[in-house]
Design an enzyme around this catalytic site. Structure first.
Site, short mmCIF file in Angstrom:
data_model
loop_
_atom_site.label_atom_id
_atom_site.label_comp_id
_atom_site.label_asym_id
_atom_site.label_seq_id
_atom_site.Cartn_x
_atom_site.Cartn_y
_atom_site.Cartn_z
N ILE A 140 0.78 -1.41 0.05
CA ILE A 140 0.17 0.16 -0.11
C ILE A 140 0.72 1.29 0.19
O ILE A 140 0.55 2.34 -0.69
CB ILE A 140 -0.85 -0.17 1.34
N ASP B 228 11.50 3.28 5.03
CA ASP B 228 11.23 2.00 5.12
C ASP B 228 12.49 1.36 6.10
O ASP B 228 13.52 1.67 5.90
CB ASP B 228 11.29 1.11 3.95
N ASP C 164 13.15 3.35 11.18
CA ASP C 164 12.67 2.40 12.07
C ASP C 164 11.74 3.00 13.15
O ASP C 164 12.07 3.70 13.86
CB ASP C 164 13.76 1.47 12.90
N VAL C 165 10.19 2.89 13.04
CA VAL C 165 9.43 3.81 13.75
C VAL C 165 9.26 3.22 14.96
O VAL C 165 8.71 4.07 15.87
CB VAL C 165 8.12 3.56 12.95
N ASN D 206 1.99 4.48 7.29
CA ASN D 206 1.54 3.23 6.62
C ASN D 206 2.30 2.22 7.34
O ASN D 206 1.49 1.07 7.48
CB ASN D 206 1.79 3.38 5.30
N TYR E 217 -4.18 -7.00 16.96
CA TYR E 217 -4.20 -5.81 16.02
C TYR E 217 -5.40 -5.16 15.78
O TYR E 217 -5.29 -3.96 15.50
CB TYR E 217 -4.05 -7.01 14.60
N GLY F 29 -10.48 -2.34 4.17
CA GLY F 29 -10.96 -3.54 4.50
C GLY F 29 -9.91 -4.61 4.37
O GLY F 29 -8.77 -4.20 4.68
N VAL G 90 -7.08 -6.22 2.23
CA VAL G 90 -6.43 -5.91 0.99
C VAL G 90 -5.45 -6.84 0.62
O VAL G 90 -4.69 -7.43 1.38
CB VAL G 90 -5.73 -4.39 1.30
N GLY H 83 -2.45 -8.79 -1.27
CA GLY H 83 -1.26 -8.56 -1.52
C GLY H 83 -0.17 -9.61 -0.94
O GLY H 83 -0.73 -10.77 -0.54
#
Length: 256
Positions: A17, A36, A59-60, A86, A152, A183, A185, A187
């Site tokens: 995404i 990323d 790295d969040v 994201n 989650y 909803g 997705v 991938g």
């Protein structure tokens, strides 16, 4: 082009995404940072997108990494006009099997990562005096609990709540904070998801994915490209009066 001259930072955008958003933003005239944890993948994606994209390690879960990312982009571009949170992690397990390690990891990425990215970029936006747009990625899982994805679901419910609070708090600075709630997705991640569901629900491989797609009123699972229109809209001046909202983009899944 609706984002001409704008700069965007998209977390977790080397693939999926996030990559679809990056490609869409560049088509609309923006410069985009492919941020990323996998820098090699980010560089490959940026190279494929073209000169309007750059790659940066992020790295969040690491505050120093967040601060370096924002500082580097400010040095490069002078401002950050759009942030898309994201980066996320998905896992599933029955309540009696959830581990502390998995719980902490999901909250660190999905919730703390979202909060502290908002904080760092909002500070830069306020200092720049131009406002900006922050778009968080929520989920239908944040609107209702599901049996095997309790943690989650909780993280995405927290993202929706943070979006509301941050939206109300930051609009005084001209910063719009809103969220997108996809909803299901499709991938590459779905291969692993389907396999886990198959093990827990005693299903043949591929059956859970088939069931999920068939249950969507639109008639199929979502695709990353289905979300790009909303991601573009929320980054434009047309969305200036939209504050603290979470938009379903789910093929009617929430209503089914």
């Amino acid at each position: 082009m609706r984002l001409d001259g704008k700069t965007a930072l998209i977390t977790g955008s080397a693939r999926g995404i996030g990559r679809a958003f990056a490609e869409a933003y560049v088509r609309e005239g923006a410069r985009v940072a492919i941020a990323d944890i996998n820098l090699e993948a980010a560089r490959a994606t940026a190279a494929e997108i073209g000169p309007a994209a750059c790659a940066i390690a992020l790295d969040v879960t690491d505050q120093a990494s967040i601060d370096r990312c924002v500082a580097e982009l400010l040095d490069r571009w002078g401002s950050i006009d759009i942030l898309v949170n994201n980066a996320a992690l998905f896992d599933l397990a029955p309540i009696v099997e959830i581990t502390r390690e998995s719980y902490d990891r999901l909250f660190a990425i999905n919730v703390s990562g979202t909060l502290f990215m908002m904080q760092a970029v909002a500070r830069a936006m306020i200092a720049g005096g131009r406002g900006g747009k922050i778009i968080n990625m929520a989920s239908q899982a944040g609107r209702r609990g599901e049996a095997l994805v309790g943690v989650y679901c909780a993280t995405k419910a927290a993202v929706i709540s943070l979006t509301q609070s941050a939206g109300l708090n930051l609009i005084r600075h001209g910063i719009n904070v809103n969220a997108i709630a996809p909803g299901v997705v499709d991938g590459e991640h779905w291969d692993g998801v389907d396999a886990k569901f198959a093990d827990y629900e005693n299903l043949p491989r591929g059956e859970k994915k088939r069931q999920v797609g068939a249950a969507v009123p639109f008639g199929r699972m979502g695709r990353a490209e289905d979300l790009t229109g909303m991601a573009i809209f929320l980054a434009t001046p047309e969305a200036d009066y939209i504050v603290a909202q979470t938009y379903n983009v789910d093929g009617g899944n929430w209503m089914s």
